[in-house]
Design a protein around this motif. Sequence first.
Motif, PDB file in Angstrom:
ATOM      1  N   SER A  46       0.860  -1.158   0.000  1.00 24.74           N
ATOM      2  CA  SER A  46       0.000   0.000   0.000  1.00 24.74           C
ATOM      3  C   SER A  46       0.896   1.206   0.000  1.00 24.74           C
ATOM      4  O   SER A  46       0.929   1.965   0.941  1.00 24.74           O
ATOM      5  CB  SER A  46      -0.925  -0.008   1.210  1.00 24.74           C
ATOM      6  N   PRO A  47       1.744   1.317  -1.061  1.00 24.73           N
ATOM      7  CA  PRO A  47       2.735   2.364  -1.057  1.00 24.73           C
ATOM      8  C   PRO A  47       2.163   3.738  -1.315  1.00 24.73           C
ATOM      9  O   PRO A  47       1.182   3.914  -1.993  1.00 24.73           O
ATOM     10  CB  PRO A  47       3.664   1.950  -2.190  1.00 24.73           C
ATOM     11  N   GLU A 230       3.148   3.227   5.315  1.00 32.72           N
ATOM     12  CA  GLU A 230       3.055   3.144   3.862  1.00 32.72           C
ATOM     13  C   GLU A 230       4.078   2.132   3.351  1.00 32.72           C
ATOM     14  O   GLU A 230       5.282   2.298   3.554  1.00 32.72           O
ATOM     15  CB  GLU A 230       3.305   4.519   3.248  1.00 32.72           C
ATOM     16  N   LEU A 231       3.586   1.092   2.707  1.00 34.16           N
ATOM     17  CA  LEU A 231       4.434  -0.007   2.252  1.00 34.16           C
ATOM     18  C   LEU A 231       4.393  -0.128   0.733  1.00 34.16           C
ATOM     19  O   LEU A 231       3.310  -0.177   0.152  1.00 34.16           O
ATOM     20  CB  LEU A 231       3.965  -1.332   2.864  1.00 34.16           C
ATOM     21  N   PRO A 232       5.541  -0.215   0.076  1.00 35.93           N
ATOM     22  CA  PRO A 232       5.543  -0.493  -1.356  1.00 35.93           C
ATOM     23  C   PRO A 232       5.193  -1.962  -1.594  1.00 35.93           C
ATOM     24  O   PRO A 232       5.204  -2.777  -0.662  1.00 35.93           O
ATOM     25  CB  PRO A 232       6.978  -0.179  -1.769  1.00 35.93           C
ATOM     26  N   PRO A 233       4.881  -2.336  -2.830  1.00 40.65           N
ATOM     27  CA  PRO A 233       4.417  -3.704  -3.098  1.00 40.65           C
ATOM     28  C   PRO A 233       5.328  -4.803  -2.569  1.00 40.65           C
ATOM     29  O   PRO A 233       4.853  -5.754  -1.937  1.00 40.65           O
ATOM     30  CB  PRO A 233       4.320  -3.738  -4.629  1.00 40.65           C
ATOM     31  N   GLU A 234       6.623  -4.706  -2.817  1.00 41.00           N
ATOM     32  CA  GLU A 234       7.521  -5.793  -2.414  1.00 41.00           C
ATOM     33  C   GLU A 234       7.607  -5.918  -0.899  1.00 41.00           C
ATOM     34  O   GLU A 234       7.652  -7.027  -0.352  1.00 41.00           O
ATOM     35  CB  GLU A 234       8.914  -5.576  -2.998  1.00 41.00           C
ATOM     36  N   SER A 262       7.010   6.078   5.707  1.00 39.65           N
ATOM     37  CA  SER A 262       7.004   5.499   4.361  1.00 39.65           C
ATOM     38  C   SER A 262       8.173   4.539   4.259  1.00 39.65           C
ATOM     39  O   SER A 262       9.334   4.959   4.246  1.00 39.65           O
ATOM     40  CB  SER A 262       7.122   6.601   3.301  1.00 39.65           C
ATOM     41  N   VAL A 263       7.865   3.261   4.216  1.00 39.42           N
ATOM     42  CA  VAL A 263       8.895   2.223   4.170  1.00 39.42           C
ATOM     43  C   VAL A 263       9.365   2.042   2.733  1.00 39.42           C
ATOM     44  O   VAL A 263       8.556   2.087   1.802  1.00 39.42           O
ATOM     45  CB  VAL A 263       8.338   0.896   4.725  1.00 39.42           C
ATOM     46  N   ASP A 295       6.536  11.479   8.072  1.00 38.69           N
ATOM     47  CA  ASP A 295       5.489  12.504   8.052  1.00 38.69           C
ATOM     48  C   ASP A 295       5.443  13.239   6.718  1.00 38.69           C
ATOM     49  O   ASP A 295       5.248  14.463   6.652  1.00 38.69           O
ATOM     50  CB  ASP A 295       5.690  13.514   9.188  1.00 38.69           C
ATOM     51  N   GLY A 296       5.638  12.496   5.641  1.00 42.44           N
ATOM     52  CA  GLY A 296       5.579  13.076   4.308  1.00 42.44           C
ATOM     53  C   GLY A 296       6.815  13.853   3.907  1.00 42.44           C
ATOM     54  O   GLY A 296       6.831  14.451   2.826  1.00 42.44           O
TER      55      GLY A 296
END
Length: 353
Positions: A46-47, A230-234, A262-263, A295-296
Amino acid sequence: MTSGDGDRGTGRRGVLRAGAAALLLGAAGCSSGAKSAVAPTSSSPSPSSSPSSTSPEQTTPTLTPTTPTTPTAGTPPPLPAPPLWQPGPGEIQPDVKRRAVELVAALGAWPPGGQGVEAARSRVAALGLPPGLADQAGRLAPVAPEASLEVIDAQYGGILADSASVLVVCRQWTRQSDGSVAAGGITVDVRLSRAAPRWNVTAVNPGDPGPAAASPAPAVAKVLAEPRIELPPEAAADLRSGTVHDTVLAAMLRLAGPYTLSVSVVRTGHPLDVFGTTRPSDHPLGRAFDVWRIDGRAVVDPATPRQLIESFMRDAAAAGSYNVGGPVAIAGSGNQFFTDDTHHDHVHIGFNS
């Protein structure tokens, strides 16, 4: 450019449309070995992404991997058409990242009719890089008549005087045989060596998190459902595979209280060894995660308050990390905190169990 304990190494988002690879034809484009984490043993997307200079309110809708979009009225939906990722302010050796992203674009995005190894070889050659790199694309170049790519972040897996690893964190969209669009993503470890006039790419290592676990831990579901993580697909797939330690999951949830994190990388796609050494990294063991935005605010951006990064690093240590690296030098007991060139663009949070 130093090395040390844990993942201490000698060491944004942007997007590539399907046509980006074609544009590259006319425009040009964490370990010392070619080893990358694929699927050890003992981890979802859920990036949300933005360039290093992105403000907190600039976000991107979450996309679920491999979820097809149904065409309407017989007209196939267009693939997303994002711009080419570019390094922002504060980067060390920005063209190294640019070079890696150009190659990933050439391999992972193509217009209709541009599929196949030979077409990919031509795109790579147009960048002045060895065409044989196309043979290493693996999961980055699935069988599809059309594809587009977004680079969420490009962070260093390691940077030395003459060699580098760039972890290119991507979303990808592919056209299906029925005309629908499937969304997914991949993290690619791109290895480079210094050359003139530009750095040369020596290897491409696409990650593979493996299948999802039959019964993921309850903490996995909590992390995946937490909107402040926030996680990217992988990375999300890593969690679903069941190969990420509970210490990592607990730390993510704890840090998500005071921060939005944001990971970039958890396990898959990261070099097996700490860059420039033969010491195993904590990432492939499922005992570490990297955060590229807090925090963005991008960690690499000089406009991001240093006190925010320092506070986040201290809170990561308080969450149980024995090895916290980032762009800020923090005094601490032993080697709990470190800073070097590799970690100027992200915060590394590692655990020993």
